[in-house]
Design an enzyme around this catalytic site. Structure first.
Site, short mmCIF file in Angstrom:
data_model
loop_
_atom_site.label_atom_id
_atom_site.label_comp_id
_atom_site.label_asym_id
_atom_site.label_seq_id
_atom_site.Cartn_x
_atom_site.Cartn_y
_atom_site.Cartn_z
N ASN A 23 0.87 -0.81 0.16
CA ASN A 23 -0.03 -0.29 -0.33
C ASN A 23 0.97 1.30 0.16
O ASN A 23 1.04 1.82 1.28
CB ASN A 23 -1.29 0.16 1.53
N TRP A 24 1.32 1.81 -0.69
CA TRP A 24 2.04 3.25 -1.22
C TRP A 24 1.62 3.81 -0.31
O TRP A 24 2.29 5.01 -0.51
CB TRP A 24 2.26 3.06 -2.42
N LYS A 25 0.04 4.11 -0.08
CA LYS A 25 -0.46 5.62 -0.08
C LYS A 25 0.33 6.99 -1.11
O LYS A 25 -0.27 6.23 -2.17
CB LYS A 25 -0.22 5.85 1.22
N HIS A 107 -9.70 1.51 5.08
CA HIS A 107 -8.40 2.43 5.64
C HIS A 107 -8.59 3.11 6.75
O HIS A 107 -9.13 3.94 6.27
CB HIS A 107 -7.22 2.52 4.64
N GLU A 109 -7.42 5.20 7.82
CA GLU A 109 -6.44 6.84 7.31
C GLU A 109 -7.56 7.38 6.67
O GLU A 109 -8.15 8.41 6.56
CB GLU A 109 -5.51 6.79 5.95
N GLU A 176 -5.82 -4.30 10.69
CA GLU A 176 -5.18 -3.32 11.32
C GLU A 176 -4.87 -2.02 12.56
O GLU A 176 -5.67 -1.32 12.04
CB GLU A 176 -4.44 -2.32 9.84
N GLY A 182 2.54 2.91 11.04
CA GLY A 182 3.58 4.02 10.97
C GLY A 182 4.67 4.82 11.47
O GLY A 182 5.09 5.25 12.09
N SER A 216 3.09 -1.43 10.95
CA SER A 216 4.27 -1.75 10.49
C SER A 216 5.05 -3.29 10.43
O SER A 216 6.69 -3.30 10.74
CB SER A 216 4.70 -1.15 12.46
N GLY A 237 2.96 -0.37 4.54
CA GLY A 237 2.77 0.13 4.24
C GLY A 237 4.24 0.81 3.60
O GLY A 237 4.61 0.80 2.98
N GLY A 238 5.17 1.54 4.94
CA GLY A 238 6.36 1.94 4.23
C GLY A 238 7.58 1.34 3.93
O GLY A 238 7.74 0.99 3.18
P1 PGA Z 1 2.33 0.61 7.65
O1 PGA Z 1 1.11 0.56 6.83
O2 PGA Z 1 3.80 -0.83 7.19
O3 PGA Z 1 3.97 2.00 7.42
O4 PGA Z 1 2.23 0.45 8.83
C1 PGA Z 1 0.10 -0.31 6.13
C2 PGA Z 1 -0.65 0.71 6.17
O5 PGA Z 1 -1.25 1.31 6.50
O6 PGA Z 1 -2.06 -0.23 5.25
#
Ligand code: PGA
Length: 254
Positions: A23-25, A107, A109, A176, A182, A216, A237-238
């Site tokens: 997930n590149w956001k 998600h 966010e 999640e 993050g 994470s 994500g990251g």
């Molecule tokens: P993260 O993000 O791996 O950077 O914690 C995961 C996500 O939001 O899907």
């Protein structure tokens, strides 16, 4: 039908591989996205043991298509509307026409910054189904909710948005915990496994359910999570932004 599981959960079904989703956001420019694609295409040749999906920002979807089919594409979201005068929105049908197999919905966010409600998410889910996309439906509690012992209740409320979704349709749920996203503070394998078992119990009527963990995940902690029964893969994500790091996560899955 798959048995609802206890804390032990179940490993991916026999013959089914872990699903690892990038997930590149809202990250990368187009040249950076193309550079990732070219590097990862070489790495992915050796990663046949897992199923991989990449969710880049919308403008890069056609660029990110895998020429050899080593990964599939996912949208990061879709509209709850089918089409029309909704400036800035992207429909599920558009994603499908760009080659997406999956779409991430709900998600945390989006729930937090864009105030996405359960009612809105059930509309998005309906659109995803009509377009033939497989939803990756995200759920998870905040730190405050966990501290107050509300995790199970929060998960129950969040999965209610899937109530009208056909039980036989394939669904991926990503557990999640918001406090792990993050932050560098991933859930312990036991915490992830416990909530994932709760999700399986809540969705016991689903015929084709996969449950991922997200928050994470790195190449360093992936194998201790992936070896736990019931964890069918990761939403990353990251650590998915860097091709060797993401390939390392994919390699960590048994
Ligand atoms: P993260 O993000 O791996 O950077 O914690 C995961 C996500 O939001 O899907």
């Amino acid at each position: 039908m798959r048995e609802p599981s206890g804390v032990e959960g179940v490993k991916p079904e026999r013959g089914r591989r872990h699903l690892i989703v990038a997930n590149w956001k809202m990250n990368k420019t187009r040249p950076e996205a193309l550079a990732f694609r070219d590097t990862f295409a070489r790495e992915a040749e050796a990663l046949g043991g897992v199923e991989i999906a990449i969710a880049p920002p919308y403008p890069f979807l056609p660029d990110l298509e895998s020429s050899g089919g080593a990964w599939s594409l996912a949208g990061q979201d879709c509209s709850a509307e089918a089409r029309g005068a909704f400036t800035g929105e992207v429909s599920a049908e558009m994603l499908a026409s760009c080659g997406c197999r999956y779409v991430i919905l709900g998600h945390s966010e989006r729930r937090k910054h864009f105030h996405e409600s359960g009612a809105l998410l059930s509309g998005k889910l309906r659109q995803a189904r009509q377009a033939g996309l497989v939803p990756i439906f995200c759920v998870g509690e905040t730190l405050e909710e966990r501290r107050e012992g509300l995790t199970r209740e929060v998960l129950r409320r969040q999965v209610e948005a899937t109530e009208n979704d056909p039980p036989e349709a394939p669904i991926v749920v990503a557990y999640e915990p918001v406090w792990a996203i993050g932050t560098g503070q991933n859930a312990t394998p036991a915490q992830a496994q416990e909530s994932i078992a709760d999700i399986r119990t809540l969705l016991a009527g689903r015929v084709d359910l996969r449950v991922l963990y997200g928050g994470s995940v790195t190449a360093e902690n992936a194998s201790s999570l992936a070896s736990r029964k019931g964890i069918d893969g990761f939403l990353v994500g990251g650590a998915s932004l860097d091709s060797p790091g993401f390939a390392g996560i994919c390699r960590s899955c048994p």
